[in-house]
Design an enzyme around this catalytic site. Structure first.
Site, PDB file in Angstrom:
ATOM      1  N   GLU A 464       0.828  -1.217   0.000  1.00 48.77           N
ATOM      2  CA  GLU A 464       0.000   0.000   0.000  1.00 48.77           C
ATOM      3  C   GLU A 464       0.859   1.262   0.000  1.00 48.77           C
ATOM      4  O   GLU A 464       0.733   2.139   0.864  1.00 48.77           O
ATOM      5  CB  GLU A 464      -0.974  -0.020   1.189  1.00 48.77           C
ATOM      6  CG  GLU A 464      -1.903  -1.208   1.119  1.00 48.77           C
ATOM      7  CD  GLU A 464      -3.038  -1.205   2.156  1.00 48.77           C
ATOM      8  OE1 GLU A 464      -3.053  -0.315   3.024  1.00 48.77           O
ATOM      9  OE2 GLU A 464      -3.898  -2.092   2.080  1.00 48.77           O
ATOM     10  N   GLU A 540      -4.395  -8.861  -0.193  1.00 45.63           N
ATOM     11  CA  GLU A 540      -4.947  -8.575   1.136  1.00 45.63           C
ATOM     12  C   GLU A 540      -6.447  -8.438   0.968  1.00 45.63           C
ATOM     13  O   GLU A 540      -6.913  -7.660   0.128  1.00 45.63           O
ATOM     14  CB  GLU A 540      -4.314  -7.291   1.682  1.00 45.63           C
ATOM     15  CG  GLU A 540      -4.631  -7.024   3.136  1.00 45.63           C
ATOM     16  CD  GLU A 540      -3.849  -5.828   3.692  1.00 45.63           C
ATOM     17  OE1 GLU A 540      -2.633  -5.713   3.442  1.00 45.63           O
ATOM     18  OE2 GLU A 540      -4.471  -4.997   4.358  1.00 45.63           O
TER      19      GLU A 540
END
Ligand SMILES: *[C@@H]1O[C@H](CO)[C@@H](O)[C@H](O)[C@H]1NC(C)=O
Ligand SMILES: *[C@@H]1O[C@H](CO)[C@@H](O)[C@H](O)[C@H]1NC(C)=O
Ligand SMILES: *[C@@H]1O[C@H](CO)[C@@H](O)[C@H](O)[C@H]1NC(C)=O
Ligand SMILES: *[C@@H]1O[C@H](CO)[C@@H](O)[C@H](O)[C@H]1NC(C)=O
Length: 853
Positions: A464, A540
């Site tokens: 991220e 994820e």
């Protein structure tokens, strides 16, 4: 236990030689933590003396000369032999100085777990060397598996160097300043505030080793084994051995590598299956040489994930000889397998499609903190394997090396992740400060350390990353991917993206499209279409949140509910409903992710759920002031107790196992006559629910996209609720919840009743608060106090409640949803019976006996 010490196992098999000696340096340290800087040192002062250690891992950048001038620190009393450290704390490593608490540490956010991670920590130890150690023919290294963070090392007052990043594994050469007799080793750490988005731990939290070997030896991370051609009848094994000579004269060395199969217990066979032919090298003083060799193994036993494959391993034993004398023996465990990253089929291991059924996990071990413990890691991984998981993401940093040894043994597929940020920060003092000078050495050393593990099937260069659409992110992503490809071209690279568009440049720079949550909202197809040559996976997923055993009403009729004050969350108690439907808005329930995965089948390769275990810090949605201390995301809570979600995943991932799991508990005196939905997780074709013998209906498995059986109109009546699962019309499995009476006793059990008396192995003791009939009282919160008698000690207690601010070492702890955990260790050298007694006011005490051997 999967205790794996290849050299010790070789000794068992009669193959060891004592040339290389690697001993633990974990025991007998003195430690002090300072919340204000006790010396004049800082990273800016120390950095020039750290940078030269990075040189071995710099290929494209500029290398660092040893700085001139006097190294800092000799005038600091802590590095001096004369300093009296008797008042300092006695500790053994791995050590996490923050885990004992208390919670509420100033300056440490809920996101970081509210524990006192910050400060300067000094460790001291006397290192005794023999005349043989310092006879000039040997190198003596200090190997640090992980130290949080900005670590610098002095030996006898001389600064030898250090390494700033807390997740790196690194090596220092002690030889020059080591002398016969006593030496003073002093290690300084500096752990800033705001250096992480989760609980980082603090201290020398992984193993520390002393390696003693001839000056001519296999270098650090000095072997690289690949298997470029694999069939059922033959496998080519390519080996690169890096040898170095730290002596002052040229050496002639012969290098031979012999390969042995390992059995399921990790014991090598007596006969080798291949030998990589002897190479003679002339090694000038100071030289480092890479030698290549190759061999063929007939009928190789392949490494692959259970249940359809077996994680077979081999051991390569590399021997250096000088004349007729063996001078170094270096072992490398590896596996033989093929990996195919298919844009249309997902992941194939040895030509079989393996759906990724993975979880993401941070590195902490709950009440033990970040301090690596093997028994606790085995417990985490085997719990996840029992759920049917076959994969693990080391979010968001390199793991302890032993975790990968375990993954190799268990056959888990690992997404090995390097970074949580690049040059753009997420928190004030995070890795962005180190990125410019250290990303290349940190990444290369990580890759060289981990690339022989067959379990590692993906490299992740980052999680991220901020501004995923920016040109900067694309440039840095491309540079990091290039480094990975130079160090290991046998696996593909990904970066876990949560805010990327398929039109961005970043996804084009990596091999695999790894999507965090975006896939649940339709992005899988957009990326799949844009990048037809790349595999796609959910790096994820989910982020479902819940508090174990805590059911809130009314229950959403949606199988994918956003938690809110109006449903699924209680802002007063800070509990989230265990109906396992709620998520914080960016993710989805387990059920919703299954739907998205099915929609992309078979080209979506699978998922890594956020998270397997709860972890310290990031207590979304109660991360603010006065909030909680640990996460709600786990499928298993922080104490290692399974939440109901465990069986939702087991039903999907391990459908062959006969299993029916129902919720909620059935002790609701205040709900008599009220609607109390019953949900069932099972891979059965049909399930019938009965309340006190009265059928509530028999339901067939729902249609596409329905992964739970629901009876939403059931009215509560004290007694029992039973769920019976059927396959092919026959009863397959059942589950029952009975109404509990008043708490009258404590049921005490232990997961492993026999542990090693080595001061490190652990017994996990569970206490259930029970009624007269032994039924767990599901909302019991009695305060349980532990007493340990015999050759052992209580290490910590927990209950899995994210809001519990009692410090972990406390011998007393409230039950949460009826359960309490005690973690007990045997004393070093402890033998015999350890009795653990649990007591609570007004109820009968309970007891369990553990044997230390
Ligand atoms: C050690 O010496 C340095 C350089 O002279 C000085 O800046 C520092 O204050 C001294 N520290 C101590 C503890 O005496
Ligand atoms: C060396 O260190 C050990 C352990 O700290 C100590 O017991 C011993 O007295 C020391 N020996 C000398 C000569 O200082
Ligand atoms: C040795 O092996 C490495 C890695 O497989 C390869 O890059 C290199 O070209 C090989 N060198 C020689 C001389 O074969
Ligand atoms: C224990 O549970 C009871 C009943 O739910 C509640 O009233 C009490 O406040 C709880 N005690 C603690 C210490 O949490």
């Amino acid at each position: 236990m999967f205790a794996l010490a290849p050299l010790a196992l070789l000794a068992l098999a009669g193959l060891a030689s004592a040339e290389r000696v690697r001993t633990s340096l974990n025991d007998g340290w003195r430690f002090a933590r300072f919340t204000t800087n006790p010396d004049s040192l800082s990273y800016s002062v120390l950095q020039p003396w750290m940078m030269p250690l990075a040189n071995d891992f710099i290929v494209t950048g500029t290398k660092y000369p040893a700085p001139s001038g006097t190294a800092p620190g000799p005038n600091i009393s802590y590095v001096q032999a004369s300093f009296n450290d008797n008042a300092w704390q006695q500790v053994d490593l791995p050590h996490d100085w923050a885990i004992a608490g208390p919670f509420g540490a100033p300056g440490i956010s809920g996101g970081m777990g509210r524990l006192p991670t910050n400060g300067v920590g000094w460790y001291r130890k006397t290192l005794t060397a023999t005349a043989d150690d310092v006879d000039g023919t040997k190198s003596i290294f200090l190997d640090v598996d992980g130290s949080m963070s900005y670590t610098a090392v002095w030996l006898n007052g001389n600064l030898l160097g250090g390494w700033p990043w807390g997740y790196a594994s690194w090596r220092l050469d002690l030889t020059k300043h080591l002398r016969a007799g006593n030496n003073t080793l002093a290690i300084r750490l500096d752990n800033p505030v705001e250096n992480s988005r989760w609980y980082p731990g603090a201290g020398i939290y992984r193993n520390l080793w002393i390696v003693k070997v001839d000056k001519a030896h296999v270098a650090q991370f000095g072997t690289y084994i690949t298997t470029p051609a694999v069939s059922t009848t033959s496998a080519t094994v390519n080996l690169v051995v890096q040898v170095e000579n730290l002596g002052t004269a040229t050496r002639q060395v012969d290098v031979t590598t012999t390969i042995y199969p390992l059995d399921a217990a990790g014991i090598p066979a007596t006969a080798p299956v291949a030998t990589i032919k002897t190479t003679t090298a002339s090694l000038p003083a100071g030289a480092k040489l890479s030698l290549n060799g190759s061999a063929t193994i007939a009928n190789p036993r392949l490494w692959g994930p259970p249940p359809t494959q077996t994680p077979n391993l081999y051991l390569a034993v590399t021997t250096l000889t000088s004349g007729t004398t063996a001078i170094d023996t270096y072992t490398t465990r590896f596996g033989i397998r093929t990996i195919t990253y298919s844009p249309t089929q997902g992941l194939l291991l040895n030509s079989e499609r393996i759906p990724i059924r993975g979880t993401c996990n941070h590195h902490d071990l709950g009440a033990l903190g970040a301090a690596y413990n093997h028994a606790a890691t085995v417990r985490q991984l085997t719990t996840l394997v029992a759920m049917g998981t076959n994969a693990l993401r080391t979010s968001h940093n390199p793991p302890a090396p032993e975790l990968l040894d375990l993954a190799d043994t268990l056959g888990l597929l690992v997404l090995d992740e390097a970074f949580d940020c690049w040059s753009t920060s997420k928190t004030k003092n995070d890795y962005h400060l180190l990125f410019p000078a250290w990303h290349e050495p940190d990444l290369r050393s990580f890759l060289r350390r981990d690339r022989n593990h067959p379990s590692v099937v993906f490299w992740s260069i980052g999680n991220e990353i901020p501004d995923q659409g920016s040109a900067l992110a694309a440039r840095e992503g491309a540079a990091l991917t290039a480094i990975v490809r130079q160090e290991d071209s046998t696996r593909q690279v990904t970066t876990a993206m949560n805010a990327a568009s398929e039109k961005d440049a970043l996804p084009g720079t990596v091999d695999i499209i790894g999507l965090n949550y975006q896939g649940e909202y339709g992005s899988y197809a957009a990326f799949h279409d844009k990048f037809p040559g790349k595999m796609v996976m959910g790096s994820e997923t989910a982020s479902c949140i819940s508090s174990r055993g805590t059911y809130l009403f009314p229950v959403s009729t949606s199988n994918n509910a956003r938690y809110s004050a109006a449903g699924g969350a209680d802002a007063t108690t800070k509990y989230i409903s265990a109906y396992e439907l709620g998520n914080p808005g960016w993710g989805g329930s387990a059920d919703a992710v299954f739907v998205a995965q099915e929609r992309g089948s078979p080209w979506v390769a699978g998922e890594f759920v956020w998270t397997g275990f709860d972890y310290l810090g990031e207590p979304t949605p109660y991360g603010g002031n006065g909030g909680a201390r640990s996460s709600y995301f786990g499928i298993v809570d922080l104490a290692g107790f399974k939440k109901d979600r465990f069986w939702l995943y087991q039903a999907r991932w391990k459908g062959e196992q006969a299993m029916v799991h129902l919720l909620p508990h059935w002790t609701w005196p205040e709900r008599t006559g009220q609607v109390t939905p019953v949900h069932v997780f099972s891979a059965a074709d049909e399930v019938e629910v009965l309340v006190n013998g009265v059928s509530q209906g028999r339901k067939k498995k729902g249609g596409a996209g329905v992964y739970r059986f629901r009876w939403d109109e059931v009215k509560y009546a004290a007694g029992e609720v039973v769920a019976v699962g059927y396959k092919g019309g026959k009863e397959w499995a059942r589950d029952v919840r009975r109404t509990a009476g008043r708490a009258t006793g404590l049921g005490v059990s232990v997961e492993r009743a026999v542990i090693d008396g080595d001061g490190r192995d652990l017994a996990f003791v569970t206490v259930e608060v029970v009624d007269e009939k032994g039924v767990v009282v599901p909302r019991a919160n009695n305060t349980v106090t532990f007493e340990v008698a015999g050759p052992g000690k209580l290490v910590a207690t927990d209950n899995g409640d994210p809001t519990d601010m009692t410090a972990f070492p406390s011998a007393s702890r409230k039950a949460f949803s009826g359960l309490v955990l005690a973690i007990v260790k045997a004393d070093k050298g402890g033998r015999g019976q350890i009795t653990v007694t649990a007591k609570a006011e007004g109820v009968k005490q309970g007891q369990v006996v553990i044997t230390a051997k």
